[in-house]
Scaffold this active site. Structure first.
Site, mmCIF file in Angstrom:
data_model
loop_
_atom_site.group_PDB
_atom_site.id
_atom_site.type_symbol
_atom_site.label_atom_id
_atom_site.label_comp_id
_atom_site.label_asym_id
_atom_site.label_seq_id
_atom_site.Cartn_x
_atom_site.Cartn_y
_atom_site.Cartn_z
ATOM 1 N N SER A 38 -11.402 20.113 17.409
ATOM 2 C CA SER A 38 -11.655 19.002 16.487
ATOM 3 C C SER A 38 -13.124 18.936 16.082
ATOM 4 O O SER A 38 -13.514 18.062 15.326
ATOM 5 C CB SER A 38 -11.230 17.675 17.127
ATOM 6 O OG SER A 38 -11.858 17.513 18.396
ATOM 7 N N ASN A 125 -10.738 11.045 27.587
ATOM 8 C CA ASN A 125 -9.813 10.095 26.969
ATOM 9 C C ASN A 125 -10.462 8.744 26.690
ATOM 10 O O ASN A 125 -10.313 8.177 25.598
ATOM 11 C CB ASN A 125 -8.566 9.925 27.840
ATOM 12 C CG ASN A 125 -7.785 11.221 27.954
ATOM 13 O OD1 ASN A 125 -8.043 12.168 27.212
ATOM 14 N ND2 ASN A 125 -6.845 11.273 28.884
ATOM 15 N N THR A 170 1.275 -13.312 -18.129
ATOM 16 C CA THR A 170 2.316 -13.024 -17.143
ATOM 17 C C THR A 170 3.178 -11.953 -17.809
ATOM 18 O O THR A 170 3.336 -11.983 -19.038
ATOM 19 C CB THR A 170 3.184 -14.253 -16.797
ATOM 20 O OG1 THR A 170 3.807 -14.718 -17.994
ATOM 21 C CG2 THR A 170 2.348 -15.385 -16.189
ATOM 22 N N HIS A 171 3.666 -11.008 -17.033
ATOM 23 C CA HIS A 171 4.405 -9.857 -17.594
ATOM 24 C C HIS A 171 3.546 -9.085 -18.603
ATOM 25 O O HIS A 171 4.087 -8.431 -19.488
ATOM 26 C CB HIS A 171 5.716 -10.286 -18.270
ATOM 27 C CG HIS A 171 6.526 -11.268 -17.481
ATOM 28 N ND1 HIS A 171 7.529 -10.914 -16.621
ATOM 29 C CD2 HIS A 171 6.446 -12.630 -17.410
ATOM 30 C CE1 HIS A 171 8.048 -11.991 -16.053
ATOM 31 N NE2 HIS A 171 7.396 -13.050 -16.507
ATOM 32 N N SER A 292 -15.656 12.680 -23.688
ATOM 33 C CA SER A 292 -14.657 13.740 -23.789
ATOM 34 C C SER A 292 -15.331 14.965 -24.383
ATOM 35 O O SER A 292 -16.187 14.853 -25.258
ATOM 36 C CB SER A 292 -13.512 13.285 -24.693
ATOM 37 O OG SER A 292 -12.826 14.416 -25.204
ATOM 38 N N LYS A 298 -14.843 9.286 -27.758
ATOM 39 C CA LYS A 298 -14.294 8.766 -26.512
ATOM 40 C C LYS A 298 -15.363 8.293 -25.526
ATOM 41 O O LYS A 298 -16.402 8.896 -25.361
ATOM 42 C CB LYS A 298 -13.444 9.843 -25.807
ATOM 43 C CG LYS A 298 -12.158 10.161 -26.514
ATOM 44 C CD LYS A 298 -11.126 9.054 -26.408
ATOM 45 C CE LYS A 298 -10.551 8.943 -25.034
ATOM 46 N NZ LYS A 298 -9.300 9.626 -24.821
ATOM 47 N N ASN A 300 -14.647 7.095 -21.684
ATOM 48 C CA ASN A 300 -13.514 6.910 -20.767
ATOM 49 C C ASN A 300 -13.907 6.151 -19.501
ATOM 50 O O ASN A 300 -14.985 6.370 -18.956
ATOM 51 C CB ASN A 300 -12.931 8.266 -20.383
ATOM 52 C CG ASN A 300 -12.340 8.997 -21.569
ATOM 53 O OD1 ASN A 300 -11.802 8.362 -22.481
ATOM 54 N ND2 ASN A 300 -12.462 10.310 -21.592
ATOM 55 N N GLU A 305 -10.442 4.508 -13.238
ATOM 56 C CA GLU A 305 -9.220 5.288 -12.991
ATOM 57 C C GLU A 305 -9.221 5.885 -11.584
ATOM 58 O O GLU A 305 -8.197 5.896 -10.899
ATOM 59 C CB GLU A 305 -9.098 6.402 -14.040
ATOM 60 C CG GLU A 305 -8.889 5.870 -15.449
ATOM 61 C CD GLU A 305 -9.117 6.964 -16.481
ATOM 62 O OE1 GLU A 305 -8.229 7.813 -16.646
ATOM 63 O OE2 GLU A 305 -10.189 6.977 -17.116
ATOM 64 N N GLN A 337 -5.612 13.081 18.384
ATOM 65 C CA GLN A 337 -6.768 13.732 17.750
ATOM 66 C C GLN A 337 -6.638 13.726 16.224
ATOM 67 O O GLN A 337 -7.616 13.851 15.514
ATOM 68 C CB GLN A 337 -6.886 15.171 18.274
ATOM 69 C CG GLN A 337 -8.043 15.958 17.719
ATOM 70 C CD GLN A 337 -8.279 17.225 18.529
ATOM 71 O OE1 GLN A 337 -8.781 17.167 19.632
ATOM 72 N NE2 GLN A 337 -7.865 18.356 17.979
ATOM 73 N N LYS A 340 -8.638 11.007 13.474
ATOM 74 C CA LYS A 340 -9.980 10.936 12.902
ATOM 75 C C LYS A 340 -10.068 11.343 11.439
ATOM 76 O O LYS A 340 -10.678 10.647 10.635
ATOM 77 C CB LYS A 340 -10.955 11.761 13.746
ATOM 78 C CG LYS A 340 -11.288 11.046 15.030
ATOM 79 C CD LYS A 340 -11.924 11.965 16.045
ATOM 80 C CE LYS A 340 -11.475 11.608 17.430
ATOM 81 N NZ LYS A 340 -10.058 11.975 17.707
HETATM 82 N N1 ARG Z 1 -10.837 15.907 20.930
HETATM 83 C C1 ARG Z 1 -9.999 14.989 21.629
HETATM 84 C C2 ARG Z 1 -9.476 13.902 20.670
HETATM 85 O O1 ARG Z 1 -10.010 13.780 19.620
HETATM 86 C C3 ARG Z 1 -10.728 14.356 22.738
HETATM 87 C C4 ARG Z 1 -9.873 13.906 23.884
HETATM 88 C C5 ARG Z 1 -9.274 15.071 24.565
HETATM 89 N N2 ARG Z 1 -8.615 14.667 25.761
HETATM 90 C C6 ARG Z 1 -7.796 15.489 26.416
HETATM 91 N N3 ARG Z 1 -7.254 15.040 27.482
HETATM 92 N N4 ARG Z 1 -7.548 16.691 25.973
HETATM 93 O O2 ARG Z 1 -8.549 13.201 20.959
#
Ligand code: ARG
Length: 473
Positions: A38, A125, A170-171, A292, A298, A300, A305, A337, A340
């Site tokens: 990661s 963890n 409305t609408h 454009s 134009k 825009n 958007e 994981q 993120k």
């Molecule tokens: N890279 C892991 C995550 O984002 C970190 C935790 C990993 N923990 C484990 N027991 N392998 O969740």
């Protein structure tokens, strides 16, 4: 920071992982390394990771779990690692999987043996949960600032045009006249609720997972209050299983972002419509428009958007993380994981959308004449006429509604608006109508009469502007 993709080949280490390789005879397959790592994205949590480690190390010192000398060496080493990361000289390694192991491995290179003591009484963890919470908390704070700024921008627009008349829809059909200020203040209410959601969620998430360790707590005499306080948390979380497997804070973030992005999208949609040649309600600045390459005339509303489109990916991130989480038994699973990238992407795009909307609102000018011209068309004061028949002639509303409908049909057939009908034409539909009726047919009088709390009368709008200004100071 180097932005190395997560699936880039390993930099070093042919054998087993130096962090957990004790029971392994061989290193991972390249594909295993690619799916497992990661570091390509979680390096964005580097400063949070080092803050968490510093708090943990300091606590290990005050509780006597580590001696002061080791703690000091660790502290200095972590600061060196941080400066390397901030200076862009840190070499992130995919083989070291994630930010936590990258930092610890580098610490070991710098300070040697004491680095190995840092992980006492914690696990990746609780470490990742802590880092991620700190990161998300910063984003809540950024969102709060951005929302307050956007609300101020809307309040300025509302003040400028507190009594400028425009059609209310409305609408998307002309309904009744409202004021520009009233319309802007509707968005202030929406973004104000978003602001409250941000503040609620931030308060709810502010419990420290650090010290929950792998899942069960630890037998070391750690002090979780100390680390919680050092990291700005209100308290340590009360259940170690929950602490390491909870991602509600990320889902709170994504759902808050989704609702806000939906509001941004609705406003963006209005700006797209309003800036068209057919409406001309607003002129967007050159700074927030594009041209454009083929059609020279134009201009825009691309920013609007794209803001309108952002809700798709933000809501997608929310759905994705809900799906990741929904089947996970307690406590930590590696599935988590996947939290993120969704949150990082949603946060980046939410902040960008908020900033773009802020800039557009500050730069745009409402076209008072176009708004007024549109406000008077489409029989927008028909309800005022019906109300007059009730108030002055004492007719039941249903009858008044019917009579007004006949007058609208008459005006439509004559190709004119309600105020253009003659008194005789009016009397042909109901003989008791008097010339006074023309007073309520002007859009200015119509909006001025809507004085009920929260109504569109300029006095009400100004009262709401004042209330918000007061609340935001
Ligand atoms: N890279 C892991 C995550 O984002 C970190 C935790 C990993 N923990 C484990 N027991 N392998 O969740």
């Amino acid at each position: 920071m180097t932005d190395k993709p997560a699936n880039a080949p390993s930099d070093h280490q042919d054998g087993a992982n130096q962090m957990w390789g004790g029971r392994f005879a061989a290193g991972p397959d390249a594909i295993m390394e690619a799916i497992n790592a990661s570091i390509g994205f979680d390096q964005r949590m580097a400063s949070q990771d080092i803050a968490g480690s510093r708090a943990h190390a300091a606590m290990l010192g005050t509780t006597g779990i580590l001696n002061d000398k080791d703690v000091e060496v660790i502290r200095k080493g972590l600061l060196t690692v941080l400066s390397e990361i901030e200076g862009g000289t840190f070499r992130f390694s995919t083989a070291l999987e994630d930010i936590h192991m990258n930092v610890e491995a580098r610490l070991k290179e710098i300070i040697g043996e004491p680095a190995g003591r840092l992980h006492t009484g914690r696990s990746r963890n609780d470490q990742v949960a802590t880092d991620f919470k700190l990161w998300v908390r910063d984003q809540f704070d950024a969102a709060e600032g951005a929302l307050v700024s956007l609300i101020h921008a809307l309040l300025e627009q509302a003040e400028t045009g507190a009594d400028w008349v425009m059609p209310g829809f409305t609408h998307l059909q002309t309904a009744q006249p409202v004021t520009w200020g009233h319309h802007m203040m509707a968005y202030v209410e929406m973004f104000g609720r978003d602001l409250n959601r941000v503040r609620d969620a931030r308060a709810r998430m502010n419990e420290s997972p650090l010290g929950a360790a792998a899942l069960a707590g630890t037998s070391f005499p750690i002090d979780r209050d100390v680390t919680a306080k050092a990291l700005g948390f209100d308290r340590p979380s009360a259940n170690s299983l929950d602490a390491v497997s909870d991602r509600d804070f990320a889902l709170d973030f994504l759902s808050t972002a989704s609702i806000c992005a939906m509001h941004l999208s609705r406003f963006a949609e209005e700006l797209v419509i309003w800036s068209s040649a057919q409406f001309r309600f607003v002129t967007l600045s050159d700074r927030f428009s594009t041209g454009s390459s083929i059609m020279p005339q134009k201009k825009n509303p691309d920013a609007a958007e794209l803001i309108r489109a952002k809700v798709g990916r933000i809501f997608g991130a929310n759905t994705a993380l809900m799906m990741v989480m929904k089947g996970l038994p307690l406590a930590y699973s590696k599935d988590m994981q996947e939290d993120k990238e969704q949150v990082f992407d949603a946060a980046d795009n939410w902040m960008l959308a908020l900033a773009a909307m802020d800039g557009m609102v500050r730069d745009m000018s409402a076209n008072r004449e176009s708004l007024a011209a549109a406000a008077g068309s489409g029989f927008s004061t028909a309800t005022d006429l019906a109300d007059w028949l009730v108030r002055v002639l004492g007719l039941p509303f249903r009858d008044a509604h019917h009579i007004t409908g006949s007058l609208v049909a008459m005006a439509e057939a004559a190709g004119c608006d309600l105020p253009d009908l003659t008194l005789d034409q009016m009397k042909s539909v109901h003989s008791d109508i008097t010339a006074d009726v023309f007073d309520v047919l002007s859009v200015e009088n119509s909006v001025a009469s809507r004085t009920s709390y929260g109504g569109t009368a300029p006095a009400q709008v100004r009262a709401q502007i004042a209330r918000w200004q007061e609340m935001l100071t």
